[in-house]
Design a protein around this motif. Structure first.
Motif, PDB file in Angstrom:
ATOM      1  N   ARG A  43       0.888  -1.178   0.000  1.00  0.00           N
ATOM      2  CA  ARG A  43       0.000   0.000   0.000  1.00  0.00           C
ATOM      3  C   ARG A  43       0.917   1.215   0.000  1.00  0.00           C
ATOM      4  O   ARG A  43       1.684   1.438   0.947  1.00  0.00           O
ATOM      5  CB  ARG A  43      -0.882   0.008   1.246  1.00  0.00           C
ATOM      6  N   LEU A  84      -2.192   0.933  -4.778  1.00  0.00           N
ATOM      7  CA  LEU A  84      -1.771  -0.443  -4.526  1.00  0.00           C
ATOM      8  C   LEU A  84      -0.771  -0.834  -5.608  1.00  0.00           C
ATOM      9  O   LEU A  84      -1.090  -0.796  -6.799  1.00  0.00           O
ATOM     10  CB  LEU A  84      -2.990  -1.368  -4.562  1.00  0.00           C
ATOM     11  N   THR A 105      -4.845  -6.933  -6.376  1.00  0.00           N
ATOM     12  CA  THR A 105      -6.061  -6.646  -5.609  1.00  0.00           C
ATOM     13  C   THR A 105      -5.719  -6.710  -4.135  1.00  0.00           C
ATOM     14  O   THR A 105      -4.779  -7.385  -3.722  1.00  0.00           O
ATOM     15  CB  THR A 105      -7.174  -7.658  -5.923  1.00  0.00           C
ATOM     16  N   LEU A 106      -6.489  -6.028  -3.321  1.00  0.00           N
ATOM     17  CA  LEU A 106      -6.228  -5.986  -1.884  1.00  0.00           C
ATOM     18  C   LEU A 106      -6.440  -7.345  -1.245  1.00  0.00           C
ATOM     19  O   LEU A 106      -7.448  -8.010  -1.507  1.00  0.00           O
ATOM     20  CB  LEU A 106      -7.154  -4.967  -1.219  1.00  0.00           C
ATOM     21  N   GLN A 108      -7.603  -9.929   1.607  1.00  0.00           N
ATOM     22  CA  GLN A 108      -8.780  -9.878   2.465  1.00  0.00           C
ATOM     23  C   GLN A 108      -8.431  -9.210   3.792  1.00  0.00           C
ATOM     24  O   GLN A 108      -7.424  -9.506   4.421  1.00  0.00           O
ATOM     25  CB  GLN A 108      -9.311 -11.288   2.729  1.00  0.00           C
ATOM     26  N   GLY A 109      -9.299  -8.279   4.209  1.00  0.00           N
ATOM     27  CA  GLY A 109      -9.107  -7.590   5.477  1.00  0.00           C
ATOM     28  C   GLY A 109      -8.220  -6.370   5.398  1.00  0.00           C
ATOM     29  O   GLY A 109      -8.050  -5.665   6.399  1.00  0.00           O
ATOM     30  N   GLN A 110      -7.633  -6.084   4.233  1.00  0.00           N
ATOM     31  CA  GLN A 110      -6.760  -4.933   4.080  1.00  0.00           C
ATOM     32  C   GLN A 110      -7.516  -3.775   3.441  1.00  0.00           C
ATOM     33  O   GLN A 110      -8.528  -3.965   2.769  1.00  0.00           O
ATOM     34  CB  GLN A 110      -5.544  -5.284   3.229  1.00  0.00           C
ATOM     35  N   SER A 111      -7.006  -2.573   3.649  1.00  0.00           N
ATOM     36  CA  SER A 111      -7.632  -1.375   3.107  1.00  0.00           C
ATOM     37  C   SER A 111      -6.564  -0.464   2.539  1.00  0.00           C
ATOM     38  O   SER A 111      -5.392  -0.510   2.956  1.00  0.00           O
ATOM     39  CB  SER A 111      -8.402  -0.646   4.220  1.00  0.00           C
ATOM     40  N   LEU A 112      -6.960   0.389   1.593  1.00  0.00           N
ATOM     41  CA  LEU A 112      -6.028   1.374   1.060  1.00  0.00           C
ATOM     42  C   LEU A 112      -5.817   2.531   2.021  1.00  0.00           C
ATOM     43  O   LEU A 112      -4.893   3.324   1.857  1.00  0.00           O
ATOM     44  CB  LEU A 112      -6.528   1.910  -0.272  1.00  0.00           C
ATOM     45  N   ALA A 113      -6.677   2.638   3.038  1.00  0.00           N
ATOM     46  CA  ALA A 113      -6.510   3.700   4.022  1.00  0.00           C
ATOM     47  C   ALA A 113      -5.331   3.377   4.932  1.00  0.00           C
ATOM     48  O   ALA A 113      -5.129   2.236   5.328  1.00  0.00           O
ATOM     49  CB  ALA A 113      -7.790   3.846   4.856  1.00  0.00           C
TER      50      ALA A 113
END
Length: 371
Positions: A43, A84, A105-106, A108-113
């Motif tokens: 990220r 990403l 792709t992100l 699971q459970g991850q965020s771009l924030a």
């Protein structure tokens, strides 16, 4: 003899050789304490965009950064935008990592924030070779290697007292030599420079061939080039590569095109043969992805591993306390960075290496400390 993946443990390093009846087919070095980052998913945060370079610098985890070309970006990025990215080329030759934002792709459970962060690691060199040679068993000489493997590979693992036999060890050691013996008595000298890798082919038994000189020289080069280009693969030489073939008149050299292209087709990186220059030099472009072997052997991590390996071989099996080490500044920093290498040395030699900084030594030098 079918192909086998041999993984030999050394202090701070796992040496991976793929062999079959013909000899060494592939080679890689895995340093758990020094991953090169290729395949890592980050990220990131967009930094400055350089119009002249056609891309944007992206801040990554731990203060690192990489370059994202416009062609691999998801669209226009403003400074501070989250993005990403995956590392597609390791930092090397003074240049930062090359990035791509196409496809990932992100997890699971991850965020771009949030701040820049490493989300997932890319495949290790052993995983990459296991994927390239899916039917090959993996022979290890250290249970610690198996513990680092993902579960799907453990069913392929076989244990042996020594992963490398004498022939494989000799072939591995020869990869550190800039001089390469080739079929027909020819020899090549490999000289990496910041701009390109220059390879000079020279001499050989072709001079005693009873055929016409140019006919003999052509045959000698034709027979030697596949072995030389296999060395390019084993050593992971990359970027611009120029080869001066041995003795052949410039006007005769284009007839070697088919030999070169056929040999390059065996390389999974699919290098491009660009032809012969006006000076008669064969020009090849091989993609830069991982650092070349000569760089890995000569950097601070490589010198530290060589030191610990040499010390381990010297003290292994000796009764009583082992001599310590006095090290230069760069080796001291490398030892601080990689405590796992110290643990490996202790496990493999039966002695824990004690070391101390000696600022009077050159940065990458060391000596035994009998004090």
């Amino acid at each position: 003899m079918t192909a086998r993946i041999l993984a030999a443990s050394a202090p701070g390093e796992i040496r991976i050789a793929v062999t079959d009846a013909t000899g060494l087919r592939d080679y890689a070095v895995w340093r758990p304490g020094w991953p090169d980052g290729v395949g890592d998913l980050h990220r990131g945060r967009a930094g400055a965009r350089l119009t002249a370079m056609g891309g944007t610098f992206v801040d990554l985890a731990d203060g690192a950064s990489g370059f994202l070309p416009d062609s691999a970006a998801p669209g226009p990025l403003a400074e501070g935008d989250p993005v990403l990215v995956r590392i597609v080329r390791a930092a090397q030759d003074g240049k930062g990592a090359r990035l791509s934002a196409t496809g990932p792709t992100l997890p699971q459970g991850q965020s771009l924030a949030g701040p820049p962060a490493l989300l997932t690691r890319g495949p290790t060199p052993l995983e990459a070779l296991a994927a390239a040679w899916p039917d090959a068993p993996i022979v290890i000489d250290d249970a610690a290697i198996a513990a680092r493997l993902p579960a799907p590979l453990r069913g392929r693992v076989q244990r042996d007292r020594r992963a490398f036999d004498a022939e494989t060890e000799a072939a591995r050691a020869a990869l550190a030599d800039a001089s390469v013996a080739l079929p027909g008595g020819l020899r090549a000298t490999i000289t990496p420079t910041p701009a390109l890798v220059a390879i000079d082919m020279d001499g050989g038994t072709a001079s005693s061939d009873r055929r016409a000189k140019q006919t003999a020289q052509f045959a000698a080069n034709r027979d030697a080039l596949p072995a030389l280009l296999h060395q390019v693969r084993l050593r992971n030489l990359s970027g611009a590569i120029v080869i001066d073939v041995a003795g052949l008149a410039i006007r005769k050299r284009p007839a070697l095109r088919e030999t070169i292209e056929t040999a390059l087709a065996q390389d999974p990186l699919r290098p491009r043969f660009l032809g012969f220059s006006a000076l008669g030099l064969a020009e090849i472009m091989r993609p830069r992805i991982h650092p070349p072997l000569h760089a890995l052997l000569s950097d601070a991590a490589g010198r530290m591993i060589w030191m610990l390996d040499s010390w381990s071989r010297q003290v292994s099996g000796q009764p009583g306390p082992a001599p310590g080490l006095r090290v230069g500044t760069d080796l001291a920093r490398a030892l601080d960075h990689d405590p796992g290498a110290i643990a490996d040395t202790t496990r493999l030699s039966g002695h824990q290496p004690a070391w101390r900084l000696d600022p009077s030594l050159p940065p990458l030098s060391w000596t035994l400390d009998h004090a």
